[in-house]
Design a protein around this motif. Sequence first.
Motif, PDB file in Angstrom:
ATOM      1  N   ALA A 133       0.827  -1.208   0.000  1.00  0.00           N
ATOM      2  CA  ALA A 133       0.000   0.000   0.000  1.00  0.00           C
ATOM      3  C   ALA A 133       0.864   1.262   0.000  1.00  0.00           C
ATOM      4  O   ALA A 133       0.567   2.233  -0.702  1.00  0.00           O
ATOM      5  CB  ALA A 133      -0.935  -0.016   1.209  1.00  0.00           C
ATOM      6  N   LYS A 134       1.955   1.247   0.780  1.00  0.00           N
ATOM      7  CA  LYS A 134       2.849   2.408   0.846  1.00  0.00           C
ATOM      8  C   LYS A 134       3.474   2.683  -0.523  1.00  0.00           C
ATOM      9  O   LYS A 134       3.635   3.843  -0.930  1.00  0.00           O
ATOM     10  CB  LYS A 134       3.938   2.155   1.878  1.00  0.00           C
ATOM     11  CG  LYS A 134       4.932   3.319   2.072  1.00  0.00           C
ATOM     12  CD  LYS A 134       4.261   4.552   2.638  1.00  0.00           C
ATOM     13  CE  LYS A 134       5.238   5.569   3.200  1.00  0.00           C
ATOM     14  NZ  LYS A 134       6.223   6.055   2.250  1.00  0.00           N
ATOM     15  N   HIS A 135       3.831   1.643  -1.239  1.00  0.00           N
ATOM     16  CA  HIS A 135       4.400   1.802  -2.581  1.00  0.00           C
ATOM     17  C   HIS A 135       3.429   2.552  -3.484  1.00  0.00           C
ATOM     18  O   HIS A 135       3.827   3.483  -4.208  1.00  0.00           O
ATOM     19  CB  HIS A 135       4.731   0.430  -3.165  1.00  0.00           C
ATOM     20  CG  HIS A 135       5.077   0.445  -4.618  1.00  0.00           C
ATOM     21  ND1 HIS A 135       6.179   1.111  -5.119  1.00  0.00           N
ATOM     22  CD2 HIS A 135       4.446  -0.117  -5.700  1.00  0.00           C
ATOM     23  CE1 HIS A 135       6.235   0.967  -6.435  1.00  0.00           C
ATOM     24  NE2 HIS A 135       5.193   0.234  -6.807  1.00  0.00           N
ATOM     25  N   PRO A 230       0.937   0.548 -16.790  1.00  0.00           N
ATOM     26  CA  PRO A 230       0.313   1.295 -15.688  1.00  0.00           C
ATOM     27  C   PRO A 230      -0.171   2.685 -16.067  1.00  0.00           C
ATOM     28  O   PRO A 230      -0.517   3.466 -15.175  1.00  0.00           O
ATOM     29  CB  PRO A 230       1.474   1.410 -14.716  1.00  0.00           C
ATOM     30  CG  PRO A 230       2.663   1.613 -15.604  1.00  0.00           C
ATOM     31  CD  PRO A 230       2.407   0.772 -16.840  1.00  0.00           C
ATOM     32  N   ASN A 231      -0.205   3.025 -17.375  1.00  0.00           N
ATOM     33  CA  ASN A 231      -0.545   4.395 -17.766  1.00  0.00           C
ATOM     34  C   ASN A 231      -1.947   4.805 -17.312  1.00  0.00           C
ATOM     35  O   ASN A 231      -2.170   5.937 -16.878  1.00  0.00           O
ATOM     36  CB  ASN A 231      -0.424   4.558 -19.276  1.00  0.00           C
ATOM     37  CG  ASN A 231       1.003   4.378 -19.758  1.00  0.00           C
ATOM     38  OD1 ASN A 231       1.950   4.680 -19.036  1.00  0.00           O
ATOM     39  ND2 ASN A 231       1.169   3.860 -20.969  1.00  0.00           N
ATOM     40  N   ASP A 232      -2.909   3.874 -17.404  1.00  0.00           N
ATOM     41  CA  ASP A 232      -4.280   4.164 -16.975  1.00  0.00           C
ATOM     42  C   ASP A 232      -4.522   3.691 -15.536  1.00  0.00           C
ATOM     43  O   ASP A 232      -5.065   4.429 -14.719  1.00  0.00           O
ATOM     44  CB  ASP A 232      -5.285   3.492 -17.916  1.00  0.00           C
ATOM     45  CG  ASP A 232      -5.201   4.036 -19.334  1.00  0.00           C
ATOM     46  OD1 ASP A 232      -4.973   5.250 -19.476  1.00  0.00           O
ATOM     47  OD2 ASP A 232      -5.339   3.243 -20.282  1.00  0.00           O
ATOM     48  N   VAL A 233      -4.148   2.467 -15.266  1.00  0.00           N
ATOM     49  CA  VAL A 233      -4.343   1.878 -13.935  1.00  0.00           C
ATOM     50  C   VAL A 233      -3.103   1.081 -13.564  1.00  0.00           C
ATOM     51  O   VAL A 233      -2.589   0.306 -14.386  1.00  0.00           O
ATOM     52  CB  VAL A 233      -5.580   0.947 -13.893  1.00  0.00           C
ATOM     53  CG1 VAL A 233      -5.769   0.385 -12.482  1.00  0.00           C
ATOM     54  CG2 VAL A 233      -6.838   1.680 -14.340  1.00  0.00           C
ATOM     55  N   SER A 234      -2.618   1.268 -12.346  1.00  0.00           N
ATOM     56  CA  SER A 234      -1.488   0.480 -11.855  1.00  0.00           C
ATOM     57  C   SER A 234      -1.994  -0.820 -11.239  1.00  0.00           C
ATOM     58  O   SER A 234      -3.148  -0.926 -10.806  1.00  0.00           O
ATOM     59  CB  SER A 234      -0.694   1.271 -10.813  1.00  0.00           C
ATOM     60  OG  SER A 234       0.102   2.257 -11.415  1.00  0.00           O
ATOM     61  N   LEU A 235      -1.104  -1.794 -11.172  1.00  0.00           N
ATOM     62  CA  LEU A 235      -1.456  -3.104 -10.634  1.00  0.00           C
ATOM     63  C   LEU A 235      -0.321  -3.598  -9.748  1.00  0.00           C
ATOM     64  O   LEU A 235       0.851  -3.512 -10.114  1.00  0.00           O
ATOM     65  CB  LEU A 235      -1.689  -4.093 -11.787  1.00  0.00           C
ATOM     66  CG  LEU A 235      -2.022  -5.539 -11.429  1.00  0.00           C
ATOM     67  CD1 LEU A 235      -3.352  -5.628 -10.699  1.00  0.00           C
ATOM     68  CD2 LEU A 235      -2.049  -6.401 -12.694  1.00  0.00           C
ATOM     69  N   ALA A 236      -0.670  -4.096  -8.566  1.00  0.00           N
ATOM     70  CA  ALA A 236       0.334  -4.646  -7.647  1.00  0.00           C
ATOM     71  C   ALA A 236      -0.269  -5.838  -6.938  1.00  0.00           C
ATOM     72  O   ALA A 236      -1.493  -5.924  -6.762  1.00  0.00           O
ATOM     73  CB  ALA A 236       0.788  -3.584  -6.644  1.00  0.00           C
ATOM     74  N   SER A 237       0.599  -6.759  -6.499  1.00  0.00           N
ATOM     75  CA  SER A 237       0.087  -8.037  -6.014  1.00  0.00           C
ATOM     76  C   SER A 237       0.996  -8.636  -4.938  1.00  0.00           C
ATOM     77  O   SER A 237       1.985  -8.025  -4.519  1.00  0.00           O
ATOM     78  CB  SER A 237      -0.048  -8.995  -7.205  1.00  0.00           C
ATOM     79  OG  SER A 237      -0.614 -10.211  -6.824  1.00  0.00           O
ATOM     80  N   ILE A 251       4.757  -7.850 -13.316  1.00  0.00           N
ATOM     81  CA  ILE A 251       3.887  -7.502 -12.189  1.00  0.00           C
ATOM     82  C   ILE A 251       4.687  -7.109 -10.946  1.00  0.00           C
ATOM     83  O   ILE A 251       5.529  -7.883 -10.464  1.00  0.00           O
ATOM     84  CB  ILE A 251       2.961  -8.694 -11.848  1.00  0.00           C
ATOM     85  CG1 ILE A 251       2.099  -9.057 -13.060  1.00  0.00           C
ATOM     86  CG2 ILE A 251       2.068  -8.360 -10.654  1.00  0.00           C
ATOM     87  CD1 ILE A 251       1.348 -10.368 -12.901  1.00  0.00           C
ATOM     88  N   THR A 252       4.408  -5.932 -10.428  1.00  0.00           N
ATOM     89  CA  THR A 252       4.951  -5.529  -9.127  1.00  0.00           C
ATOM     90  C   THR A 252       4.325  -6.423  -8.068  1.00  0.00           C
ATOM     91  O   THR A 252       3.098  -6.554  -7.987  1.00  0.00           O
ATOM     92  CB  THR A 252       4.610  -4.054  -8.835  1.00  0.00           C
ATOM     93  OG1 THR A 252       5.349  -3.223  -9.736  1.00  0.00           O
ATOM     94  CG2 THR A 252       4.957  -3.685  -7.407  1.00  0.00           C
ATOM     95  N   ARG A 290       8.086  -3.658 -10.386  1.00  0.00           N
ATOM     96  CA  ARG A 290       8.228  -3.956 -11.813  1.00  0.00           C
ATOM     97  C   ARG A 290       7.377  -2.977 -12.630  1.00  0.00           C
ATOM     98  O   ARG A 290       7.010  -1.914 -12.147  1.00  0.00           O
ATOM     99  CB  ARG A 290       7.845  -5.421 -12.068  1.00  0.00           C
ATOM    100  CG  ARG A 290       8.732  -6.422 -11.307  1.00  0.00           C
ATOM    101  CD  ARG A 290       8.540  -7.833 -11.819  1.00  0.00           C
ATOM    102  NE  ARG A 290       9.413  -8.775 -11.124  1.00  0.00           N
ATOM    103  CZ  ARG A 290       9.026  -9.550 -10.104  1.00  0.00           C
ATOM    104  NH1 ARG A 290       7.766  -9.503  -9.679  1.00  0.00           N
ATOM    105  NH2 ARG A 290       9.877 -10.377  -9.525  1.00  0.00           N
ATOM    106  N   GLU A 291       7.055  -3.364 -13.851  1.00  0.00           N
ATOM    107  CA  GLU A 291       6.459  -2.431 -14.808  1.00  0.00           C
ATOM    108  C   GLU A 291       4.992  -2.101 -14.546  1.00  0.00           C
ATOM    109  O   GLU A 291       4.481  -1.084 -15.034  1.00  0.00           O
ATOM    110  CB  GLU A 291       6.582  -3.010 -16.223  1.00  0.00           C
ATOM    111  CG  GLU A 291       8.014  -3.210 -16.676  1.00  0.00           C
ATOM    112  CD  GLU A 291       8.120  -4.114 -17.889  1.00  0.00           C
ATOM    113  OE1 GLU A 291       9.198  -4.120 -18.512  1.00  0.00           O
ATOM    114  OE2 GLU A 291       7.138  -4.822 -18.215  1.00  0.00           O
ATOM    115  N   SER A 292       4.278  -2.917 -13.799  1.00  0.00           N
ATOM    116  CA  SER A 292       2.826  -2.743 -13.678  1.00  0.00           C
ATOM    117  C   SER A 292       2.398  -1.615 -12.748  1.00  0.00           C
ATOM    118  O   SER A 292       1.210  -1.279 -12.697  1.00  0.00           O
ATOM    119  CB  SER A 292       2.168  -4.049 -13.213  1.00  0.00           C
ATOM    120  OG  SER A 292       2.519  -4.334 -11.864  1.00  0.00           O
ATOM    121  N   SER A 293       3.327  -1.035 -11.998  1.00  0.00           N
ATOM    122  CA  SER A 293       2.963   0.070 -11.103  1.00  0.00           C
ATOM    123  C   SER A 293       3.690   1.346 -11.526  1.00  0.00           C
ATOM    124  O   SER A 293       4.897   1.331 -11.791  1.00  0.00           O
ATOM    125  CB  SER A 293       3.302  -0.258  -9.645  1.00  0.00           C
ATOM    126  OG  SER A 293       4.667  -0.572  -9.485  1.00  0.00           O
TER     127      SER A 293
END
Length: 300
Positions: A133-135, A230-237, A251-252, A290-293
């Motif tokens: 969440a902090k990221h 991640p230009n429109d929406v970022s993704l992290a997991s 994927i971050t 990584r690239e998704s965020s």
Amino acid sequence: IQELIKEFHYVPDPAGRKLRSAKSSVIGAVIPKTGISTFSQTISDLNDALEEAGFTLIVSQPEMKSSAIESAAYRLIERGADGLILLGEDHNESLYAMMKYREIPHVLLWTVKNPRGSICINVNQFEAGEILAKHLVDLGHKHIAYIGIPTKNNPRAAARMSGVKRLLARYSLKIPNQAIYENVHQFSSGKQAVQQILNQNPKTTAIICTSDYYALGVLRGFYEMGISVPNDVSLASFNNNNFSSFTTPSITSIDLRQNEIGKVAASQILRLLNNKSAKSIQIKPVLHIRESSGQAKIFG
């Protein structure tokens, strides 16, 4: 007879039954069916470490019910297991009583709370949630959604979610109920969730998934909708599965150290079997960016 069996924690003695020594060099692990795919790497590394020490690992895969887990543990002891590895801490008191009465060395994996008298090997799930969440907060995200396994019967997922919420609260942020999507643990769940979440929360700039399996489904859903990550929406997991660095975008993800959990669990159960002192160990999660965020999209 069954009441007496329970009262005295009786199981047939495999050493007497098979006319062999009391030591079988077998460790039993009870990992419910729903956890086999999730914790496969932990089981693999646990098996390798025990095999190197001359022990055989037998894995039982009961349903995710306390009674089924307890029955599986009894069967492993009946068949000569010298020690037990159990997933989590939510087990019947009668199972703990049996292990104490019969002095069965045991280690609990992936616990959230550590029962007294048990050696527990885990990762701080609260901290993992906070780190992720902090990221996203540091990247400017304020409108965050959450996709994952139902937390009601999964203390690990619930702890991760609590960590996410606790960190967001420090910044006066929260995830609205309509931005939380819970479903079974499979790729399609992430894909199904995307459209629903964005329809109800069009200003969403980041999605947190409780595992990379959901995240992979989310990526597919975004692709079909023409949404850029991640230009429109970022993704992290969470989990940092092997494939997470090979997707497009990669994927971050938070590494929950599955490999390390298996190796450490093996070392501690072996210490118990050799009448040496053992201790509970909590392993720190690690964030892989990584690239998704990316930076949060600014709405006009």
